[in-house]
Design an enzyme around this catalytic site. Structure first.
Site, PDB file in Angstrom:
ATOM      1  N   GLY A  40       0.804  -1.234  -0.030  1.00 38.56           N
ATOM      2  CA  GLY A  40      -0.081   0.063   0.027  1.00 38.56           C
ATOM      3  C   GLY A  40       0.865   1.232  -0.022  1.00 38.56           C
ATOM      4  O   GLY A  40       0.446   2.268  -0.185  1.00 38.56           O
ATOM      5  N   GLY A  41       2.055   1.247   0.374  1.00 36.99           N
ATOM      6  CA  GLY A  41       2.941   2.381   0.183  1.00 36.99           C
ATOM      7  C   GLY A  41       2.608   3.306   1.341  1.00 36.99           C
ATOM      8  O   GLY A  41       1.779   3.369   2.221  1.00 36.99           O
ATOM      9  N   THR A  42       3.047   4.689   1.119  1.00 35.09           N
ATOM     10  CA  THR A  42       2.861   5.720   1.855  1.00 35.09           C
ATOM     11  C   THR A  42       1.523   6.020   1.845  1.00 35.09           C
ATOM     12  O   THR A  42       0.927   6.360   2.848  1.00 35.09           O
ATOM     13  CB  THR A  42       3.884   7.134   1.240  1.00 35.09           C
ATOM     14  N   TYR A 184      -0.996  21.763   1.027  1.00 36.00           N
ATOM     15  CA  TYR A 184      -2.165  20.779   1.440  1.00 36.00           C
ATOM     16  C   TYR A 184      -1.731  19.644   2.532  1.00 36.00           C
ATOM     17  O   TYR A 184      -2.939  19.603   3.233  1.00 36.00           O
ATOM     18  CB  TYR A 184      -2.582  19.866   0.148  1.00 36.00           C
ATOM     19  N   GLU A 204       3.890  29.895   6.465  1.00 35.69           N
ATOM     20  CA  GLU A 204       4.225  29.624   4.974  1.00 35.69           C
ATOM     21  C   GLU A 204       5.161  30.813   4.243  1.00 35.69           C
ATOM     22  O   GLU A 204       5.007  32.056   4.430  1.00 35.69           O
ATOM     23  CB  GLU A 204       2.862  29.669   4.341  1.00 35.69           C
ATOM     24  N   VAL A 262       7.032  20.598   3.943  1.00 33.29           N
ATOM     25  CA  VAL A 262       7.310  21.648   2.908  1.00 33.29           C
ATOM     26  C   VAL A 262       7.877  20.799   1.499  1.00 33.29           C
ATOM     27  O   VAL A 262       8.411  21.296   0.750  1.00 33.29           O
ATOM     28  CB  VAL A 262       8.748  22.207   3.223  1.00 33.29           C
ATOM     29  N   ASP A 303       5.579   8.914  -7.862  1.00 32.21           N
ATOM     30  CA  ASP A 303       6.235   9.888  -7.515  1.00 32.21           C
ATOM     31  C   ASP A 303       7.638  10.158  -7.875  1.00 32.21           C
ATOM     32  O   ASP A 303       8.017  11.163  -7.994  1.00 32.21           O
ATOM     33  CB  ASP A 303       6.037  10.154  -5.982  1.00 32.21           C
ATOM     34  N   HIS A 431     -31.514  17.815  -8.324  1.00 31.68           N
ATOM     35  CA  HIS A 431     -31.883  18.686  -7.349  1.00 31.68           C
ATOM     36  C   HIS A 431     -32.558  18.140  -5.938  1.00 31.68           C
ATOM     37  O   HIS A 431     -33.430  17.331  -6.114  1.00 31.68           O
ATOM     38  CB  HIS A 431     -33.025  19.697  -8.077  1.00 31.68           C
TER      39      HIS A 431
END
Length: 452
Positions: A40-42, A184, A204, A262, A303, A431
């Site tokens: 599943g990784g990170t 994020y 930031e 970061v 990634d 709606h």
């Protein structure tokens, strides 16, 4: 040492790697997948899934805590949070998904080997776990080693300095938290702890939070952070941490914990990529439209290949590479990949942003004019459509609002299918729902919005 031979070897069992393994197995390819961690990784273990679990828990706690302040006529005793129990619930979800991924790979016939992998050459990888070693030879190899949090030299991880991994494992709510980085990840987790009662400060360096997005999308998030009591310092840089105080170039911030978010870096160190002399794109492995690296027979996905660093991009690449290895004629031709910030409110972008493509115009529709948004007490946010003047083709859709991530599939579907303003505006939308705002934005672009 034991020797293993296979047709396809995958290094990394994250979203890209395990999807590649499952699809390859379905196609009858003899596949081995290697990872030193849980399947599943990170994303599954210390990222997407656990963070969304804590976001949900924090939302529920915050709603209950502030129920008497809302206009719904609900009053409840003051609630308490047992974060250790919450984390245990989160861990149980991760465990269920670990088991599920392992079962799916096994069902497809892919073999999982636990350990750290390192290239010996372009066809051979050495896998070590403790005193055990495996030499694995393969005709094709996929690098799917993922990414890791960037560590600042002035704020090395350890003790009160946390990466997102440690923050997701906290069993007590800190009194104060400084978040270095207003992207994020930092805002998602900072919002979680703010809702649980922590005094949160975001530091930031850029002039606004979520710096990859324009202020039209980030303004509702900034306003919500202010409502939650989060202090946001923009244009500020962290200088160090000592004795419970984060030093910045705009003053000191008292903090029991410091969360550093970061960015993320590709995991290429330690797996022997230098032995292959692969062409790089900065720190990332360079690939073509087939995810092929500069060495024949070696692919890279996810990634490790650069932005956008998204699990669903890695999954789509993994599926494509499996089909390529099986001899299918496929290539990467995606027109739009949705990106979601699970902040409060959520932000979704897909396709072109305003002014990014020549000959386009932008039209928005605010949730203040949407009945469903009113009935959920969350009128903050908007839908935004980027469309081409020449033929009204929709080339980009963005939105910010509560729960808006669940509509992201409609964004990418519309763009991939080549929808124009007339297609979306003529489609009947249920709606009352927030999704009507997409239709209304398109109607407004055509000059005849109905509800604004």
């Amino acid at each position: 040492m034991s020797d293993i031979e296979c047709k396809l070897l995958i290094i990394g069992a994250g979203p890209g790697g395990y999807v590649c393994a499952i699809r390859a197995g379905q196609l009858g390819i003899d596949t081995v997948i290697v990872d030193e961690g849980e399947p599943g990784g990170t994303c599954l273990n210390v990222g997407c899934i656990p963070s969304k679990a804590l976001i949900h828990a924090a939302d529920e706690f915050y709603k209950i805590t502030h129920a008497s302040q809302r206009p719904l006529g609900i009053s409840v005793p003051q609630p308490k949070i047992d974060l250790a129990k919450t984390v245990a619930w989160k861990d149980s979800i991760v465990k269920r998904l670990n088991t599920g991924v392992s079962g799916l790979m096994k069902k497809a016939g892919a073999r999982f080997v636990s350990g750290s992998a390192r290239f010996v050459d372009g066809k051979t990888v050495l896998v070590r776990k403790g005193d055990e070693e495996h030499s694995i030879s393969a005709e094709f190899i996929v690098i799917a080693s993922g990414s890791a949090p960037v560590e600042l030299p002035i704020l090395p991880f350890g003790g009160p300095i946390l990466s997102s991994t440690e923050a997701l494992a906290l069993t007590e709510v800190p009194d104060s938290l400084a978040v270095v980085g207003g992207g994020y990840i930092g805002l998602e987790l900072g919002t979680v702890f703010a809702k649980l009662g922590t005094e949160v400060t975001v530091v930031e360096a850029e002039d606004h939070i979520l710096p990859l997005y324009d202020t039209g999308l980030t303004r509702p998030v900034a306003e919500r952070l202010d409502e939650l009591g989060v202090t946001v310092m923009t244009g500020a840089r962290a200088l160090g941490f000592e004795d419970g105080t984060l030093q910045t170039d705009q003053g000191e911030v008292a903090a029991d914990k410091v969360l550093v978010t970061v960015g993320r870096r590709p995991r290429t160190v330690g797996i022997g990529i230098e032995e292959l002399a692969l062409t790089q794109d900065g720190p990332f492995v360079k690939i073509d439209r087939y995810c092929q690296t500069s060495m024949r027979g070696i692919y890279a996905i996810g990634d490790v290949t650069g932005e956008p660093m998204l699990a669903h991009r890695a999954m789509a690449q993994g599926e494509m590479v499996a089909e390529l290895v099986a001899g299918h004629s496929v290539e990467w031709d995606k027109r739009a990949i949705p990106a979601v910030c699970f902040t409060d409110p959520e932000v979704v972008t897909c396709g072109a942003l305003p002014d990014e493509v020549e000959g386009t115009k932008t039209t928005l529709f605010p949730f203040q004019a949407n009945g469903r948004a009113m009935t959920t007490e969350r009128e903050d946010g908007l839908f935004r459509v980027v469309w081409r003047e020449s033929d009204h083709a929709v080339v980009g859709i963005q939105a910010v609002g509560e729960g808006i991530s669940e509509l992201s599939a409609a964004f990418s579907l519309a763009i991939e299918m080549g929808a124009c303003l007339e297609d979306i505006s003529a489609t009947v939308h249920a709606h009352p729902t927030r999704s009507e705002s997409l239709q209304e934005a398109c109607l407004r672009a055509l000059g005849h919005a109905l509800h604004i």
